[in-house]
Enzyme design. Structure first.
Site, PDB file in Angstrom:
ATOM      1  CB  SER A 144      58.079  52.617  40.024  1.00  0.00           C
ATOM      2  OG  SER A 144      59.106  51.680  41.530  1.00  0.00           O
ATOM      3  CE1 TYR A 157      62.027  52.594  35.906  1.00  0.00           C
ATOM      4  CE2 TYR A 157      61.805  51.586  37.811  1.00  0.00           C
ATOM      5  CZ  TYR A 157      60.716  52.334  37.171  1.00  0.00           C
ATOM      6  OH  TYR A 157      59.955  51.311  36.954  1.00  0.00           O
TER       7      TYR A 157
HETATM    8  N1  NAP Z   1      57.276  45.617  35.913  1.00  0.00           N
HETATM    9  C1  NAP Z   1      57.286  45.954  36.940  1.00  0.00           C
HETATM   10  O1  NAP Z   1      57.639  45.717  37.632  1.00  0.00           O
HETATM   11  C2  NAP Z   1      57.255  47.535  37.213  1.00  0.00           C
HETATM   12  C3  NAP Z   1      57.193  48.544  38.857  1.00  0.00           C
HETATM   13  C4  NAP Z   1      57.002  49.433  39.236  1.00  0.00           C
HETATM   14  C5  NAP Z   1      56.765  50.087  37.750  1.00  0.00           C
HETATM   15  N2  NAP Z   1      56.540  50.039  36.979  1.00  0.00           N
HETATM   16  C6  NAP Z   1      56.364  50.894  35.848  1.00  0.00           C
HETATM   17  O2  NAP Z   1      55.614  50.405  35.097  1.00  0.00           O
HETATM   18  C7  NAP Z   1      55.108  50.547  33.601  1.00  0.00           C
HETATM   19  C8  NAP Z   1      54.832  49.801  32.526  1.00  0.00           C
HETATM   20  O3  NAP Z   1      56.260  48.887  32.580  1.00  0.00           O
HETATM   21  P1  NAP Z   1      56.123  46.975  32.233  1.00  0.00           P
HETATM   22  O4  NAP Z   1      56.548  46.748  33.314  1.00  0.00           O
HETATM   23  O5  NAP Z   1      54.044  46.812  32.185  1.00  0.00           O
HETATM   24  O6  NAP Z   1      56.860  47.494  30.407  1.00  0.00           O
HETATM   25  P2  NAP Z   1      56.747  47.173  29.555  1.00  0.00           P
HETATM   26  O7  NAP Z   1      55.676  45.783  28.847  1.00  0.00           O
HETATM   27  O8  NAP Z   1      57.557  47.037  28.582  1.00  0.00           O
HETATM   28  O9  NAP Z   1      55.927  48.548  28.862  1.00  0.00           O
HETATM   29  C9  NAP Z   1      56.622  49.249  28.928  1.00  0.00           C
HETATM   30  C10 NAP Z   1      55.154  49.906  27.884  1.00  0.00           C
HETATM   31  O10 NAP Z   1      56.279  52.143  27.473  1.00  0.00           O
HETATM   32  C11 NAP Z   1      55.822  52.055  26.375  1.00  0.00           C
HETATM   33  N3  NAP Z   1      56.638  52.977  26.047  1.00  0.00           N
HETATM   34  C12 NAP Z   1      57.653  53.249  25.970  1.00  0.00           C
HETATM   35  N4  NAP Z   1      58.347  54.128  25.027  1.00  0.00           N
HETATM   36  C13 NAP Z   1      57.024  54.775  24.782  1.00  0.00           C
HETATM   37  C14 NAP Z   1      57.362  55.498  23.635  1.00  0.00           C
HETATM   38  N5  NAP Z   1      58.675  56.186  23.512  1.00  0.00           N
HETATM   39  N6  NAP Z   1      56.161  56.060  23.626  1.00  0.00           N
HETATM   40  C15 NAP Z   1      54.578  55.697  24.278  1.00  0.00           C
HETATM   41  N7  NAP Z   1      54.764  54.423  24.351  1.00  0.00           N
HETATM   42  C16 NAP Z   1      55.869  54.057  24.877  1.00  0.00           C
HETATM   43  C17 NAP Z   1      54.914  50.652  25.766  1.00  0.00           C
HETATM   44  O11 NAP Z   1      55.199  50.442  24.175  1.00  0.00           O
HETATM   45  P3  NAP Z   1      55.711  50.196  22.973  1.00  0.00           P
HETATM   46  O12 NAP Z   1      56.701  49.811  23.158  1.00  0.00           O
HETATM   47  O13 NAP Z   1      54.811  49.644  22.023  1.00  0.00           O
HETATM   48  O14 NAP Z   1      55.491  52.092  22.511  1.00  0.00           O
HETATM   49  C18 NAP Z   1      55.337  49.863  26.813  1.00  0.00           C
HETATM   50  O15 NAP Z   1      53.436  49.667  26.541  1.00  0.00           O
HETATM   51  C19 NAP Z   1      56.736  52.019  33.490  1.00  0.00           C
HETATM   52  O16 NAP Z   1      56.394  53.210  33.728  1.00  0.00           O
HETATM   53  C20 NAP Z   1      57.379  51.097  34.655  1.00  0.00           C
HETATM   54  O17 NAP Z   1      58.176  51.934  35.344  1.00  0.00           O
HETATM   55  C21 NAP Z   1      57.039  48.273  36.408  1.00  0.00           C
END
Ligand code: NAP
Length: 252
Positions: A144, A157
């Protein structure tokens, strides 16, 4: 004159693991890597969502399969890593925001468990396989912009993502001789399930729009090119660093 040839972005013949592939950025990265030619193992806990993703990819002629994985469980990580991968992209993550003085230990542990501990052991298992195959490979973590700066109500975070940034540097030093590259992609705010509550808060929305210099929030598509680049030979000399896809947030 013989012109130098670009190594290109083709991932044909590569076997990739994408975690967090059931939604958001992970789903986008799975689609991007498979469109570039890789066979993509799509992993997360929600099997139905993974099966739907793989079926939709197949409709478009992309190659993939689903694998159920709870990343907090190291046995699950070892199971999914039984056959080596050329590319491992980790997008599993969790956010539980609070003021630092109000952070509950259980929220600290839950965020660290996924964002840092599971990223660590996913990396080591991926590297073990890449060493055994003798081919090396590319490991990519979705970190991030908050791995480089601080943010409102984001002490936990930020700690987890700054941890990932340090981790990949140390691992890059250890694994370079095995031709294993390890890097991060650092997105700004992208509208996904993870950020819904932040976008719904008018003050936080204003904060986001003030900080992103390109004057719009990020889209999942903004991350897909970065994923293909870091997975492919086009980035063959890049390791131990981060690619910020942050619209200029960290430029000031
Ligand atoms: N969205 C943003 O603005 C943003 C910005 C910077 C960085 N990020 C990073 O990008 C990554 C993805 O986030 P996103 O925004 O795409 O959110 P998201 O749609 O909530 O995706 C999170 C993913 O993590 C998986 N996950 C969570 N706990 C898990 C576990 N115990 N075992 C296996 N899988 C698990 C979830 O799958 P299941 O629930 O099916 O397990 C889901 O596919 C994260 O690391 C986040 O910190 C996001």
């Amino acid at each position: 004159m013989k012109l130098p040839r670009s190594p290109g972005f083709d991932l044909s013949g590569k076997r990739a693991l994408v975690t967090g592939a059931s939604s958001g950025i992970g789903l986008g990265c799975a689609a991007a890597l498979s469109e570039a030619g890789a066979h993509v193992v799509c992993a997360a806990r929600r099997r139905e969502a993974l099966d739907e993703a793989v079926a939709t990819m197949a409709e478009q002629g992309f190659s993939g399969e689903a694998a159920t994985l709870d990343q907090t469980n190291l046995d699950d990580i070892r199971d999914v890593m039984q056959d080596p991968f050329d590319i491992v992209l980790n997008s599993a993550g969790l956010a539980r925001h609070s003021k630092a003085l109000e952070t509950k230990a259980e929220d600290f542990d839950a965020v660290m468990n996924i964002n840092l501990r599971s990223a660590y052991f996913l990396s080591t298992e991926a590297a073990r396989g890449m060493m055994a195959s003798g081919k090396g490979g590319s490991i990519i973590h979705i970190s991030s912009q908050m791995g480089h700066v601080g943010g409102i109500e984001r002490a936990v975070y930020c700690a987890s993502k700054h941890g990932v940034e340090g981790m990949i540097k140390a691992m890059a030093i250890e694994w370079g001789k095995d031709r294993i590259r390890i890097n991060t992609i650092c997105p700004t705010f992208i509208r996904t399930a993870l950020t819904a509550s932040t976008f719904d808060d008018p003050d936080k929305h204003a904060w986001i729009m003030e900080k992103i210099k390109l004057d719009r929030v990020g889209e999942i598509e903004d991350i897909m090119g970065a994923a293909v680049f870091l997975a492919s030979d086009a980035s063959a000399m890049i390791t131990g660093t981060s690619l910020k896809v942050d619209g200029g947030w960290t430029a000031e």
